[in-house]
Write a protein that holds these residues in place. Structure first.
Motif, short mmCIF file in Angstrom:
data_model
loop_
_atom_site.label_atom_id
_atom_site.label_comp_id
_atom_site.label_asym_id
_atom_site.label_seq_id
_atom_site.Cartn_x
_atom_site.Cartn_y
_atom_site.Cartn_z
N LEU A 184 -0.20 32.20 -15.67
CA LEU A 184 1.20 32.06 -16.07
C LEU A 184 1.97 33.36 -15.92
N GLY A 185 1.29 34.49 -16.08
CA GLY A 185 1.96 35.77 -15.96
C GLY A 185 1.89 36.38 -14.58
N PHE A 186 1.23 35.70 -13.64
CA PHE A 186 0.99 36.29 -12.33
C PHE A 186 1.85 35.65 -11.24
N LYS A 187 2.79 34.81 -11.65
CA LYS A 187 3.66 34.16 -10.67
C LYS A 187 4.45 35.21 -9.91
N GLY A 188 4.53 35.04 -8.60
CA GLY A 188 5.27 35.97 -7.76
C GLY A 188 4.49 37.22 -7.39
N LEU A 189 3.26 37.37 -7.91
CA LEU A 189 2.44 38.55 -7.63
C LEU A 189 1.23 38.17 -6.80
N GLU A 190 0.49 39.16 -6.32
CA GLU A 190 -0.63 38.87 -5.43
C GLU A 190 -1.59 40.04 -5.40
N ARG A 191 -2.81 39.78 -4.95
CA ARG A 191 -3.78 40.82 -4.63
C ARG A 191 -4.63 40.32 -3.47
N SER A 192 -5.31 41.26 -2.83
CA SER A 192 -6.12 40.90 -1.67
C SER A 192 -7.17 39.86 -2.04
N VAL A 193 -7.82 40.06 -3.18
CA VAL A 193 -8.89 39.17 -3.64
C VAL A 193 -8.53 38.65 -5.03
N VAL A 194 -8.65 37.35 -5.22
CA VAL A 194 -8.44 36.75 -6.53
C VAL A 194 -9.65 35.93 -6.92
N VAL A 195 -10.17 36.21 -8.12
CA VAL A 195 -11.20 35.36 -8.72
C VAL A 195 -10.46 34.47 -9.72
N LEU A 196 -10.33 33.19 -9.39
CA LEU A 196 -9.62 32.25 -10.25
C LEU A 196 -10.63 31.62 -11.21
N CYS A 197 -10.54 32.00 -12.46
CA CYS A 197 -11.46 31.54 -13.49
C CYS A 197 -10.84 30.34 -14.20
N VAL A 198 -11.30 29.15 -13.88
CA VAL A 198 -10.78 27.92 -14.49
C VAL A 198 -11.56 27.69 -15.78
N ASN A 199 -11.11 28.31 -16.86
CA ASN A 199 -11.81 28.23 -18.14
C ASN A 199 -11.13 27.26 -19.09
N GLY A 200 -10.54 26.20 -18.53
CA GLY A 200 -9.89 25.17 -19.31
C GLY A 200 -8.38 25.22 -19.17
N PHE A 201 -7.71 24.27 -19.83
CA PHE A 201 -6.25 24.20 -19.81
C PHE A 201 -5.77 23.82 -21.21
N LYS A 202 -4.73 24.49 -21.67
CA LYS A 202 -4.16 24.13 -22.97
C LYS A 202 -3.39 22.83 -22.89
N ASP A 203 -2.86 22.52 -21.73
CA ASP A 203 -2.06 21.31 -21.54
C ASP A 203 -2.39 20.74 -20.17
N MET A 204 -3.10 19.63 -20.14
CA MET A 204 -3.50 19.06 -18.85
C MET A 204 -2.30 18.60 -18.03
N ASP A 205 -1.18 18.35 -18.68
CA ASP A 205 0.01 17.94 -17.93
C ASP A 205 0.53 19.08 -17.05
#
Length: 575
Positions: A503-524
């Motif tokens: 949520l805080g990384f919108k518009g930003l980037e890095r060469s490598v991203v490890v996306l840790c899907v550790n759940g969702f507070k709101d599935m919607d």
């Protein structure tokens, strides 16, 4: 110390030499002597290379002997035969044909090592952060142990006695005098060997390096300026495009062009991380700059609107107070043009209040750069501002459909979220990696992945670890201390790995991203969060999480996309 067992490359049973049988010509007896001494004393897992030719720009360098030591580092060794002496800082070399002045061999070795590292960074597309030392070997000259010279520690000189068993001394020099932050990872050593030997090992070294990929992405992005040129006479435009289409670059460039025209420009966004990025970009401009760059809320506070708390205050009360203040605003303080990046994050009432601060609220220049499919906040019932028509000026929609900031391998993973017109234009790139694990273990596994990537040779400042629910402990510590400014300052300093939330990384980037899907507070909101997270990597994406949860959140198309990725299972053991 932790070491990867899944990514290690198999080692031979004897020391590897490049070339296997070097040819030492006439006058190179000293190099042969040091080579033989190293070959006999170095561990079998090391690599020993002779006469490494390096070109750095227009400068040509030669490393007489290069040692690559897994788990330790690398050493460049300059060899000087004959009798070597120093008088008043001037080095001399004497042999059977007489004596003569020579360059400082330690400086030669240092320059050659720097050239090698620069060349490797270009070839491999990543910063060389492994420990590295430069040494001089004098196999026929004695040097007292207590000898010292400014800029030349005794430990970096191997004399005739040291040369009898040099391996331990080379290791000690790397560990005590070598620059660099980490030992030389075995996997990264293999990548170096592939370049030194001229090998084409596509299983380890991609045909196009990450740095080359990203340079191409920058070039493609800058070509988007044609959109600004073609629409320069339109006062109100809604630029709509998917992730990686270069919208932020366009927003910054539009603000630059308007500022150079002498207009009072405001360059706005919603989140703090992107706000600091925009400020960093603008800070380098030598000519005219926007009168304000950053978060909308900071602009409002700067005008003197009383601060408050709670979402209702920010979404409703704050814009109301701003609009009231704007009614009596000095004309000299009003904005001639407004540029908003990630405009889908703006609450509907913010637009009315912001336009009230302009010289012409009804028909003034407004440029919104947005992606409705990244509406991750949804605090306004899924509604964003109506940017279709103003009282006297129409917002012209411009669609930016081409993805330029990600490799095609990465773009294919989030294509299901980006819309039917989404078109990847980047290079093929590295395969996306997927680590299937239980949700409750995702954070620990993601941390292991980050360690493994650094072992492979990725620089830590190239990597971001992003979570989808609970914050990583390092991120949480900043949050609990109220150190948000320091947190984002460290990210933009680009000195270390980054731990954040999608949520805080919108518009930003890095060469490598490890996306840790550790759940969702709101599935919607899960699909939008996945869209953001998957699209933040430019060169390599690693997805960590439970495949069932990912399918539930992202649908069958995401499941199909992940099925085409590279299954990865980095296993670590305590050494």
């Amino acid at each position: 110390m932790r070491e990867s067992t899944a990514l290690d490359i198999g080692w031979g049973q004897s020391l590897r030499c490049i070339p296997e049988e070097p040819e030492f010509g006439e006058g190179h007896h000293a190099e042969r002597a040091v080579w033989e001494a190293l070959r006999k004393t170095l561990p079998d897992e090391c690599v020993l290379a002779h006469s490494v030719q390096v070109r750095d720009g227009r400068s040509e360098h030669e490393i007489d002997l290069l040692v690559l030591w897994p788990g330790v580092g690398m050493a460049a060794i300059e060899v000087k035969g004959g009798q070597v002496s120093i008088t008043d800082g001037q080095w001399h070399q004497s042999d059977r044909s007489g004596g003569h002045k020579i360059q400082n061999p330690l400086a030669q070795s240092q320059s050659s090592l720097h050239a090698l590292k620069n060349w490797l960074e270009t070839q491999l597309g990543t910063r060389v952060s492994s420990r590295a030392a430069y040494l001089v070997s004098l196999p026929y000259s004695p040097v007292p142990q207590e000898w010292a010279m400014a800029g030349c520690p005794r430990s970096l000189l191997l004399d005739e006695t040291d040369n009898k068993s040099p391996a331990d001394l080379v290791r000690r020099a790397i560990e005590t005098e070598g620059g660099g932050a980490a030992p030389l990872a075995p996997a990264f050593l293999e990548r170096i060997v592939g370049k030194l030997g001229g090998n084409l090992d596509t299983a380890v070294v991609p045909s196009t390096s990450a740095r080359e990929d990203e340079a191409a992405q920058e070039h493609l992005t800058e070509r988007q300026s044609v959109l600004l040129q073609a629409t320069r006479s339109l006062p109100r435009i809604r630029f709509t495009g998917g992730a990686g289409s270069g919208k932020t670059w366009l927003a910054v460039e539009k603000a630059r062009v308007l500022s150079k025209q002498g207009k009072r420009v405001g360059l706005f966004c919603y989140n703090k991380g992107l706000g600091q990025y925009l400020q960093d970009r603008v800070s380098t401009w030598r000519q005219a700059k926007p009168v304000f760059t950053g978060e909308f809320h900071e602009y409002v506070r700067g005008l003197g609107v009383a601060d408050g708390s709670g979402q209702d205050y920010f979404d409703i009360e704050m814009p109301r107070l701003l609009k009231e203040l704007a009614a009596s605003m000095d004309p000299a303080e009003r904005l001639d043009a407004v540029v908003v990046d990630e405009a889908q994050d703006f609450a509907p009432l913010w637009w009315d209040a912001l336009l009230a601060c302009t010289t012409d609220p009804d028909a003034g220049e407004v440029y919104a750069f947005m992606d409705d499919r990244q509406d991750v906040y949804r605090r306004w019932g899924g509604a964003t501002a109506d940017l279709t028509d103003g009282p006297t000026a129409t917002f012209v929609p411009i669609h930016v459909d081409e993805n330029l900031r990600n490799t095609r391998k990465i773009a294919e993973t989030f294509k299901p979220f980006a819309g039917e017109h989404f078109t990847p234009r980047g290079s093929t790139g590295l395969p996306v990696r997927f680590v299937d694990c239980p949700t409750e273990e995702a954070l620990d596994v993601a941390g292991d992945c980050l360690d493994a990537l650094i072992d492979e040779g990725w620089a830590n400042n190239q990597i971001a670890l992003l979570t989808t629910k609970d914050r990583h402990p390092i991120h949480l510590d900043f949050y609990q201390r109220g150190a948000t400014e320091d947190y984002w300052r460290e990210f933009h300093a680009n000195d270390a790995e980054f731990y954040g939330h999608v949520l805080g990384f919108k518009g930003l980037e890095r060469s490598v991203v490890v996306l840790c899907v550790n759940g969702f507070k709101d599935m919607d909101r899960a699909a939008e969060q996945l869209y953001v997270g998957l699209s933040r990597a430019r060169s390599l994406l690693v997805v960590v999480g439970d495949s069932t949860l990912l399918e539930e959140a992202g649908g069958r198309e995401l499941k199909a996309a992940l099925s085409r990725t590279q299954a990865w299972n980095p296993v670590f053991e305590d050494a």
